[in-house]
Design a protein around this motif. Structure first.
Motif, PDB file in Angstrom:
ATOM      1  N   ASN A   1       0.824  -1.200   0.000  1.00 45.01           N
ATOM      2  CA  ASN A   1       0.000   0.000   0.000  1.00 45.01           C
ATOM      3  C   ASN A   1       0.862   1.256   0.000  1.00 45.01           C
ATOM      4  N   ALA A   2       0.235   2.411  -0.267  1.00 40.37           N
ATOM      5  CA  ALA A   2       0.953   3.686  -0.279  1.00 40.37           C
ATOM      6  C   ALA A   2       0.019   4.791   0.202  1.00 40.37           C
ATOM      7  N   SER A   3       0.602   5.888   0.657  1.00 36.99           N
ATOM      8  CA  SER A   3      -0.195   7.046   1.081  1.00 36.99           C
ATOM      9  C   SER A   3       0.592   8.312   0.829  1.00 36.99           C
ATOM     10  N   THR A   4      -0.159   9.416   0.637  1.00 34.56           N
ATOM     11  CA  THR A   4       0.471  10.720   0.434  1.00 34.56           C
ATOM     12  C   THR A   4      -0.568  11.807   0.658  1.00 34.56           C
ATOM     13  N   ILE A   5      -0.108  13.049   0.754  1.00 34.08           N
ATOM     14  CA  ILE A   5      -0.987  14.219   0.774  1.00 34.08           C
ATOM     15  C   ILE A   5      -1.220  14.647  -0.667  1.00 34.08           C
ATOM     16  N   GLU A   6      -2.451  15.074  -0.994  1.00 35.88           N
ATOM     17  CA  GLU A   6      -2.766  15.428  -2.372  1.00 35.88           C
ATOM     18  C   GLU A   6      -1.729  16.400  -2.920  1.00 35.88           C
TER      19      GLU A   6
END
Length: 506
Positions: A70-75
């Protein structure tokens, strides 16, 4: 000397034997590799006496599996998805990938991507990068996915889909309403929600409603700013404590031009300014009784409510069909009420002229009441009746026609001769003929004693168009010396000269 012998037993297994001899031809070493089990590698060693000294079995090397995380970031950032092999591969492994929307949509929240990821031999991982969009919408975290497929090099699929989470970076700005008694300060609260980890700002400016800047409040514009983690700010607007008795009045403050990472959800707040004045007196003016010209119009102003204080109100005359200077004497000033006085009068003199005319009207209006006084009826009407008798002849005007570019000639006629001079005013007016079809004309005709007719010439214009006949008017007014207008309007017909291009309009 070394001799190798290959033995093939089946399609799935093979064995090889190796024999080593010394210089005298004696067997010093023998070994065997492979065996009946598919994928197994066997190695057997012997000493000079042909005793087995070593037996090695190499388990088959299993093909690695490929999994995505999985991955995550701020727009506005990149989603970096890790792709891992379960073990080292002696050959290059590749895998196809493709993005898919979830609560996040491609184009709006991220850039769709497809392709092939290659992991070189000896490496165990790689990454897939997905760009996200920095929008101006305040929203909850959104998700999308990347799915891998079709691994090469004998690799198998482990976890095929990774989830990307895009966190919002925007602040929502909302301005509320405000209320205060006049003379106080309107406090508009601007609330921030969403991401509060950045400094943001927005412009603001006041605007009139029923309340007017300068007389009811002080106009203001500027910038409202939020520091990191600040969730509210206040815009303060001063109001004016006037002496007018009035209903609650409103104005507004509007937000605009939000900074980066901010969006305006509610742009306008309404400010209500409540009156603090008490009406001690209600002032109302009535209509004046009609008078014959030369008499005096008497307008009565009545005070109701609390009559214990002295109050005053301004007044001024205004034209209706009657004209100041020729029909009445213009007047303005201040009308005063002493304590306990309930009525007062405004007198307007009228003028006795010599024109025969219908009844005419004018008015008196109240304004600018003093402290604790209110005007409830502001305007009264006055009617001036004519006292002149028709002693002279009647006046009439005929109709006329002319081809465009020539003159319309109207004849104005007296019904009989007069022993005194008689004058009448005239002025042109448009009909189906527009102002550019003729020359506007006005003036006064004067009939000397004994004269009974006069002419009025109105030039017409050639517009170079083929058209139907058009018409305009000449109107008479203001007859003098006891004469009366019996036919006060002449119609002028402008006929086309047929010189324009195109088809005739029927």
């Amino acid at each position: 000397m070394t001799v190798s012998v290959l033995c093939v037993g089946s399609a799935n297994a093979q064995e090889s034997y190796t024999y080593s001899y010394d210089a005298q031809g004696r067997l010093v070493r023998s070994s065997r590799a492979g065996g009946p089990s598919s994928g197994e590698a066997r190695s057997i060693s012997y000493d000079d006496a042909n005793n087995r000294t070593n037996y090695t079995v190499a388990e088959p090397i299993a093909a690695p599996s490929v999994s995505i995380g999985n991955a995550s970031t701020i727009e506005g950032g990149k989603l970096v998805f890790p792709v891992n092999l379960s073990g080292t591969s002696a050959s290059t492994i590749s895998v196809n990938y493709a993005t898919a929307g979830g609560s996040a949509t491609s184009g709006n929240d991220f850039t769709a991507a497809t392709g092939t990821l290659t992991i070189p031999a000896g490496q165990t991982s790689g990454t897939i990068n997905v760009s996200t969009t920095n929008d101006k919408v305040v929203e909850t975290s959104e998700t999308m996915t990347v799915t891998i497929s079709s691994p090469s090099g004998g690799a198998t699929l482990g976890t095929a889909t990774g989830t990307g989470t895009i966190s919002d970076n925007d602040s929502s700005l909302v301005i509320g309403n405000a209320s205060v008694t006049e003379g106080g300060t309107l406090s508009f609260t601007v609330t921030r929600s969403g991401d509060i980890t950045r400094s943001v700002s927005a412009s603001y400016a006041t605007a009139n409603g029923s309340a007017v800047a300068g007389s009811d409040y002080t106009a203001k514009s500027g910038t409202v700013s939020f520091a990191v983690n600040q969730t509210s700010a206040t815009i303060s607007i001063a109001t004016v404590n006037d002496l007018a008795v009035e209903s609650t009045e409103t104005m507004s403050v509007t937000l605009s031009n939000p900074s980066t990472y901010a969006t305006i959800t509610t742009a306008t707040g309404t400010g209500s300014i409540n009156d603090d004045d008490i009406a001690f007196a209600n002032l109302a003016i009535g209509n004046a009784a009609a008078v014959t010209e030369g008499g005096t119009l008497a307008f009565t102003v009545t005070r109701s409510g609390n009559t214990t204080s002295a109050v005053s109100v301004g007044y001024a005359t205004a034209n209706g069909t009657a004209t100041a200077g020729s029909d009445y004497t213009a007047k303005s000033g201040t009308l005063n009420f002493a304590a306990n006085q309930t009525s007062a009068t405004i007198n307007v003199a009228t003028i006795d002229d010599t024109s025969v005319e219908s009844a005419e009207t004018m008015s008196v209006s109240l304004s600018n009441p003093s402290t604790y006084a209110s005007v409830t009826t502001a305007t009264g009407a006055g009617t001036i009746n004519d006292n002149d008798v028709v002693t002279g002849p009647s006046i009439s005007i005929n109709d006329a026609s002319a081809t465009e570019a020539s003159n319309l000639v109207f004849t104005v006629t007296l019904s009989a001769t007069s022993s005194s001079s008689i004058s009448v005013n005239y002025a042109t007016a448009t009909g189906t003929a527009a102002a550019n079809d003729f020359t506007a004309t006005s003036g006064t005709l004067t009939f000397s004693p004994g004269q009974i007719s006069k002419t009025i010439s109105v030039p017409t214009h050639d517009d170079n168009r083929v058209e139907t006949d058009e018409y305009m008017y000449v109107n008479l007014s203001g007859a003098t010396n006891g004469s009366v207008i019996s036919d006060g309007q002449g119609r002028g017909t402008i006929q086309d000269n047929g010189l324009g291009g195109g088809c005739k309009i029927c």
